[in-house]
Write an enzyme that holds these catalytic residues in place. Structure first.
Site, PDB file in Angstrom:
ATOM      1  CG  ASP A   7      -2.006  -0.967   1.264  1.00  0.00           C
ATOM      2  OD1 ASP A   7      -2.219  -1.643   0.243  1.00  0.00           O
ATOM      3  OD2 ASP A   7      -2.682  -1.068   2.311  1.00  0.00           O
ATOM      4  NE  ARG A  48      -4.598  -1.611  -4.100  1.00  0.00           N
ATOM      5  CZ  ARG A  48      -4.189  -1.915  -2.856  1.00  0.00           C
ATOM      6  NH1 ARG A  48      -3.746  -0.969  -2.045  1.00  0.00           N
ATOM      7  NH2 ARG A  48      -4.209  -3.161  -2.427  1.00  0.00           N
ATOM      8  CB  THR A  63     -11.732   4.068  -8.850  1.00  0.00           C
ATOM      9  OG1 THR A  63     -12.492   5.257  -8.646  1.00  0.00           O
ATOM     10  CG2 THR A  63     -12.203   3.384 -10.116  1.00  0.00           C
ATOM     11  CG  HIS A  64     -15.179   2.740  -4.385  1.00  0.00           C
ATOM     12  ND1 HIS A  64     -14.219   3.374  -3.641  1.00  0.00           N
ATOM     13  CD2 HIS A  64     -15.089   1.434  -4.096  1.00  0.00           C
ATOM     14  CE1 HIS A  64     -13.567   2.491  -2.902  1.00  0.00           C
ATOM     15  NE2 HIS A  64     -14.060   1.299  -3.163  1.00  0.00           N
ATOM     16  NE  ARG A 116     -11.636   3.694   2.915  1.00  0.00           N
ATOM     17  CZ  ARG A 116     -10.303   3.782   2.785  1.00  0.00           C
ATOM     18  NH1 ARG A 116      -9.518   2.911   3.343  1.00  0.00           N
ATOM     19  NH2 ARG A 116      -9.771   4.732   2.067  1.00  0.00           N
TER      20      ARG A 116
HETATM   21  C1  FAD Z   1      -8.697  -1.460  -3.327  1.00  0.00           C
HETATM   22  C2  FAD Z   1      -8.291  -0.096  -2.876  1.00  0.00           C
HETATM   23  C3  FAD Z   1      -7.057   0.091  -2.285  1.00  0.00           C
HETATM   24  C4  FAD Z   1      -6.644   1.362  -1.896  1.00  0.00           C
HETATM   25  N1  FAD Z   1      -5.369   1.544  -1.437  1.00  0.00           N
HETATM   26  C5  FAD Z   1      -4.939   2.789  -1.175  1.00  0.00           C
HETATM   27  C6  FAD Z   1      -3.582   3.054  -0.853  1.00  0.00           C
HETATM   28  O1  FAD Z   1      -2.744   2.145  -0.790  1.00  0.00           O
HETATM   29  N2  FAD Z   1      -3.227   4.330  -0.605  1.00  0.00           N
HETATM   30  C7  FAD Z   1      -4.115   5.381  -0.671  1.00  0.00           C
HETATM   31  O2  FAD Z   1      -3.722   6.531  -0.463  1.00  0.00           O
HETATM   32  N3  FAD Z   1      -5.404   5.151  -0.972  1.00  0.00           N
HETATM   33  C8  FAD Z   1      -5.835   3.897  -1.222  1.00  0.00           C
HETATM   34  N4  FAD Z   1      -7.137   3.684  -1.570  1.00  0.00           N
HETATM   35  C9  FAD Z   1      -8.131   4.766  -1.360  1.00  0.00           C
HETATM   36  C10 FAD Z   1      -8.258   5.650  -2.578  1.00  0.00           C
HETATM   37  O3  FAD Z   1      -7.093   6.421  -2.713  1.00  0.00           O
HETATM   38  C11 FAD Z   1      -9.455   6.601  -2.433  1.00  0.00           C
HETATM   39  O4  FAD Z   1      -9.288   7.384  -1.322  1.00  0.00           O
HETATM   40  C12 FAD Z   1     -10.790   5.906  -2.359  1.00  0.00           C
HETATM   41  O5  FAD Z   1     -10.832   4.767  -3.151  1.00  0.00           O
HETATM   42  C13 FAD Z   1     -11.908   6.831  -2.803  1.00  0.00           C
HETATM   43  O6  FAD Z   1     -11.668   7.235  -4.126  1.00  0.00           O
HETATM   44  P1  FAD Z   1     -12.610   6.814  -5.354  1.00  0.00           P
HETATM   45  O7  FAD Z   1     -11.759   6.602  -6.539  1.00  0.00           O
HETATM   46  O8  FAD Z   1     -13.457   5.673  -4.942  1.00  0.00           O
HETATM   47  O9  FAD Z   1     -13.426   8.139  -5.633  1.00  0.00           O
HETATM   48  P2  FAD Z   1     -14.392   9.016  -4.718  1.00  0.00           P
HETATM   49  O10 FAD Z   1     -14.742  10.187  -5.557  1.00  0.00           O
HETATM   50  O11 FAD Z   1     -13.812   9.271  -3.387  1.00  0.00           O
HETATM   51  O12 FAD Z   1     -15.637   8.079  -4.518  1.00  0.00           O
HETATM   52  C14 FAD Z   1     -16.527   7.772  -5.578  1.00  0.00           C
HETATM   53  C15 FAD Z   1     -17.841   7.325  -4.955  1.00  0.00           C
HETATM   54  O13 FAD Z   1     -17.622   6.110  -4.239  1.00  0.00           O
HETATM   55  C16 FAD Z   1     -18.389   6.079  -3.061  1.00  0.00           C
HETATM   56  N5  FAD Z   1     -17.481   5.997  -1.908  1.00  0.00           N
HETATM   57  C17 FAD Z   1     -16.136   6.206  -1.904  1.00  0.00           C
HETATM   58  N6  FAD Z   1     -15.634   5.969  -0.686  1.00  0.00           N
HETATM   59  C18 FAD Z   1     -16.669   5.627   0.101  1.00  0.00           C
HETATM   60  C19 FAD Z   1     -16.786   5.239   1.456  1.00  0.00           C
HETATM   61  N7  FAD Z   1     -15.725   5.163   2.266  1.00  0.00           N
HETATM   62  N8  FAD Z   1     -18.017   4.910   1.937  1.00  0.00           N
HETATM   63  C20 FAD Z   1     -19.097   4.959   1.137  1.00  0.00           C
HETATM   64  N9  FAD Z   1     -19.050   5.305  -0.165  1.00  0.00           N
HETATM   65  C21 FAD Z   1     -17.857   5.631  -0.677  1.00  0.00           C
HETATM   66  C22 FAD Z   1     -19.216   7.349  -3.036  1.00  0.00           C
HETATM   67  O14 FAD Z   1     -20.438   7.094  -3.665  1.00  0.00           O
HETATM   68  C23 FAD Z   1     -18.385   8.286  -3.880  1.00  0.00           C
HETATM   69  O15 FAD Z   1     -19.165   9.300  -4.445  1.00  0.00           O
HETATM   70  C24 FAD Z   1      -7.543   2.445  -2.019  1.00  0.00           C
HETATM   71  C25 FAD Z   1      -8.785   2.257  -2.625  1.00  0.00           C
HETATM   72  C26 FAD Z   1      -9.159   1.024  -3.073  1.00  0.00           C
HETATM   73  C27 FAD Z   1     -10.468   0.868  -3.764  1.00  0.00           C
END
Ligand code: FAD
Length: 299
Positions: free
Chosen positions: A125, A175, A217-218, A280
């Site tokens: 990570d 990732r 990403t979500h 989160r």
């Molecule tokens: C598998 C995985 C591993 C990761 N590893 C790292 C890492 O090593 N280092 C690091 O800095 N970051 C890591 N992240 C976190 C990442 O950087 C983001 O902070 C996080 O994924 C939210 O970004 P997003 O692309 O989903 O977009 P966003 O714009 O934040 O989210 C898109 C949509 O997803 C939904 N959503 C997002 N998060 C949540 C939540 N917690 N609860 C409910 N709904 C939510 C909401 O509907 C939001 O509108 C990881 C994420 C994933 C998926």
């Protein structure tokens, strides 16, 4: 995120730990490895792969880092014994990065060696900017020797496009995520759409270099644009994967799997759930409603 939710995020550290725990339970598989494996089996039955993470970070005692290494060694044994489809994710500050880089590298090496014995894979990570250089150094030092390590790059970091050029290309596994830590503007893009744009530039650059990417990403916009890039580059199903966090947007997860993509879910477990859960919750656009409900339910 609404103004009210943003205000609540600022006061989250004041929310009692028990309430945070209740609201954040969906993001964590449980306190034990057995609980994590149960979640992984359920995900596998739904067509998803997993990556198991032992919760914990920022340790300042060597004994705690060594205990985490032992825990990870058991994770590989359990994955193989129980025939589940999962690799592992590690955080270097749990493995002693802030104590001593060499000590941390030795710990990562033990985990990589055990993973190799079991034919498994270790994702490192990425944490905040104070760890980026050391994380990449450890990855670049050990990956050529073990061949089963991957790293994470964050689309909000301005350096990311340059970091991609240092990757070996074919054989590298990255990732790609937006990034979760609060970083200064001097080093990190701040605009929501800017981060999206940098994400897609980084993704395209890695695809062009033959890097295996975990598209983490979500964000539906990014999932859609990434699928288009997968098609544009003619990638086969085994040449990339999507990744999502446990407890976030299971509907999107089902949609991506149904569309034929491989998808991996990040499954954290352990007693040290608080910092991960706070990160989160800060990202949950409905955090205020969940916290209010938990407070009113009075348990
Ligand atoms: C598998 C995985 C591993 C990761 N590893 C790292 C890492 O090593 N280092 C690091 O800095 N970051 C890591 N992240 C976190 C990442 O950087 C983001 O902070 C996080 O994924 C939210 O970004 P997003 O692309 O989903 O977009 P966003 O714009 O934040 O989210 C898109 C949509 O997803 C939904 N959503 C997002 N998060 C949540 C939540 N917690 N609860 C409910 N709904 C939510 C909401 O509907 C939001 O509108 C990881 C994420 C994933 C998926």
């Amino acid at each position: 995120m609404s103004v009210f939710n943003r205000l609540l995020v600022g006061t989250l550290p004041l929310v009692p730990k028990a309430i945070v725990g209740r609201v954040a339970a969906r993001y964590v598989a449980g306190a034990t490895l057995d609980e994590a494996l149960k979640v992984v089996r359920d995900l596998n039955s739904k067509g998803a792969m997993a990556t198991i993470d032992v919760l914990g970070e920022e340790v300042s005692e060597k004994s705690k880092a060594l205990a985490a290494v032992e825990e990870y060694l058991q994770v590989f044994t359990a994955i193989e014994a129980q025939h589940v489809d999962s690799n592992v994710s590690i955080k270097l500050t749990l493995l002693g990065l802030k104590i001593d880089e060499g000590f941390c590298r030795d710990n990562v090496e033990r985990i990589a060696a055990k993973a190799k014995e079991h034919g498994n894979f270790v994702r490192i990570d990425m944490e905040d900017n104070t760890t980026t250089d050391a994380t990449l150094r450890i990855y670049h030092a050990l990956q050529p020797r073990y061949g089963n390590l991957g790293v994470v790059l964050q689309a909000y970091m301005r350096r990311t496009l340059r970091d991609i050029e240092e990757l070996p290309g074919k054989g590298a596994s990255v990732r790609l995520c937006k990034g979760i830590y609060v970083e200064p503007r001097e080093i990190a893009w701040k605009g929501y759409d800017t981060v999206r744009a940098n994400y897609l530039m980084a993704l395209e650059k890695m695809f062009a270099r033959g890097v295996y990417v975990g598209i983490a990403t979500h964000d539906e916009y990014l999932a859609c644009a990434a699928s288009a890039l997968v098609d544009k580059h003619g990638l086969k199903r085994e040449e990339y994967e999507f990744q999502m966090l446990l407890g976030v947007d299971e509907e999107l997860r089902r949609i991506l799997i149904a569309a034929g993509h491989r998808l991996r879910v990040y499954v954290p477990y352990g007693a040290d759930w608080y910092p991960y859960s706070m990160r989160r919750l800060r990202e949950n656009p409905e955090v205020a409603g969940h916290v209010a409900k938990a407070l009113l339910s009075g348990r």
